[in-house]
Design a protein around this motif. Structure first.
Motif: not given
Length: 367
Positions: A110-113, A115-116, A235
C-alpha cells in the motif's frame, strides 16, 4: 505476463521394476489422491516472494513442486524487478508439457505505508500478507517461503482445502512441537496461536473466505476485514514483534482460532525438529512431506542433512531417472551426515521421497 510452459517428465522411464512397486502401491496412491481425482479440472495456485539472492533457492523450490505434482500448477512469483528476466530465462528453459503456468509480479505494498511494510523483518517478507488483496481472482492459494522443498505432490497439501470446516480460512503448522524449546511460549511479547505459535513458511489459504471474513481483534470491538486490520495491527505491535508478518498472523489467529486448520509437522519440517533430538513424531512414522530449510541451512555446513536434500533436487535433471539420479545418490550423501543430530534420523528425509517416486512410476504404468 502469464507464460505457458510445458513439463517433460522423464519420457524414457515409465515404470519401476515390479519388485519395487506392487499392487499395494496402486491402492495407496488411489486412496491418497481421492480428493484430487474428484476435482480433476482444478488448478493449483502456488505463490512465493523472492528478493535479494533468493533466485536459485526459489527455482529449486519450483522444481521440487513440479517433479511429483499431478494437477496443473500456476506459479505466482512476486520478485524484485531486477530478478524478473532471470526468472523468465530459467523457467522458459524448463522442459514442460503444458502443465505449468507462471506469472511474475512486482513487489508492491500500500502506497501510504510501503516503507514500513518493506522493512518489516526481512525485505519483501510481508508481501504475503497482501496476497488476498492482490490476487483478487484466485480462490485458493498455497504460499511457501523460498526455502521450501516438496517431497510429495503439491496435490496432497492442496487437498487439505477439502478438509476445512465452515469457519476455517487457512492452514499452517505449529512453530514447535516441544514447548521446552518453543520460542513464542518463552519469549513472545504479543499474543500467539495455541501453545507454541504457528509457522507461516507454508500457508494454505482459502482466499475467498479470507476476503469475506470480519476478524475479531484487540484494537476495537468492531470486527475488521483483512485489508482493514493489517495496518492497525502493525502500528500496535511493531515494537513487540520479532518475526514480522508471522507474528502478525499469530496475533490474528490468537483472536480467531476457529479460523485456522493446523496440519502436522511433517508438512513443515525444519531444523528445530531434529537438532534438539527428533521431536516430529509424525515424520518419524511417515517421513517428511515438505522440508523447510530456514536459517539458511541449505547454504552452509551447519545442517548437512538439509543441504544434501537441497543439492540433490537443485542438480537433478528432469530427463533423468529419479531412482538412480536422485534417490540413490541422495541416500549416500545423507549417510555421511550421521555424525549430526539430524543425520541420525536421515531416513525420515527419504522415506516419503521414496514413496513419491514409487507412486509417480505407478501412475505412469497405469497410463
Amino acid at each position: 505476463r502469464c507464460k505457458n510452459l510445458s513439463v517433460s517428465f522423464w519420457n524414457s522411464y515409465w515404470m519401476l521394476p515390479s519388485d519395487v512397486c506392487g499392487m499395494n502401491c496402486f491402492w495407496e496412491a488411489a486412496f491418497r489422491y481421492d480428493y484430487m481425482t474428484t476435482h480433476p479440472s482444478e488448478k493449483m495456485h502456488l505463490a512465493v516472494v523472492a528478493c535479494g539472492e533468493r533466485l536459485e533457492e526459489t527455482v529449486t523450490m519450483l522444481r521440487s513442486a513440479i517433479i511429483f505434482s499431478i494437477k496443473p500448477l500456476h506459479f505466482h512469483i512476486f520478485a524484485e524487478d531486477q530478478l524478473h528476466e532471470s526468472f523468465k530465462d530459467i523457467l522458459d528453459e524448463f522442459p514442460y508439457e503444458g502443465k505449468v503456468n507462471y506469472t511474475l509480479y512486482p513487489i508492491t505494498f500500500p502506497s501510504e505505508s510501503a516503507t514500513e511494510w518493506k522493512k518489516l523483518f526481512k525485505p519483501c517478507a510481508s508481501q504475503r500478507l497482501f496476497l488476498p488483496l492482490i490476487l483478487k481472482n484466485v480462490d485458493s492459494l498455497l504460499y511457501v517461503d523460498t526455502d521450501i522443498l516438496f517431497l510429495r505432490p503439491v496435490d496432497d497439501i492442496w487437498s487439505f482445502l477439502g478438509k476445512f470446516n465452515s469457519t476455517q480460512i487457512a492452514a499452517m503448522a505449529p512453530e514447535h512441537e516441544e514447548p521446552r524449546i518453543g520460542w513464542y511460549n518463552r519469549f513472545a511479547r504479543h499474543p500467539y496461536y495455541g501453545l507454541t505459535g504457528i509457522n507461516s513458511g507454508v500457508m494454505l489459504m482459502n482466499m475467498t473466505r479470507i476476503r469475506r471474513k470480519y476478524f475479531k481483534n484487540d484494537m476495537t470491538p468492531v470486527r475488521l476485514q483483512w485489508g482493514e486490520i493489517l495496518m492497525p495491527l502493525l502500528k500496535k505491535y511493531k515494537l513487540n514483534i520479532t518475526w514480522g508478518d508471522q507474528d502478525l498472523l499469530n496475533i490474528m489467529f490468537f483472536h480467531n482460532p476457529e479460523s485456522l486448520y493446523v496440519f502436522p509437522c511433517q508438512w513443515n519440517y525444519r531444523p528445530d525438529h531434529c537438532i534438539y533430538g527428533s521431536n516430529c513424531k509424525t515424520a518419524e512414522e511417515e517421513g517428511i512431506f515438505i522440508l523447510h530449510g530456514n536459517r539458511g541451512v541449505y547454504h552452509d555446513d551447519k545442517q548437512p542433512t538439509f543441504r544434501a536434500v537441497y543439492e540433490a533436487i537443485k542438480n537433478y535433471s528432469f530427463e533423468d531417472d529419479l531412482v538412480h539420479s536422485l534417490l540413490q545418490p541422495l541416500e549416500q550423501e545423507l549417510q555421511k551426515t550421521m555424525h549430526t543430530y539430524c543425520g541420525r534420523v536421515y531416513k525420515v528425509f527419504i522415506k516419503q521421497l521414496t514413496k513419491s517416486i514409487r507412486d509417480l512410476y505407478a501412475r505412469r504404468s497405469k497410463g
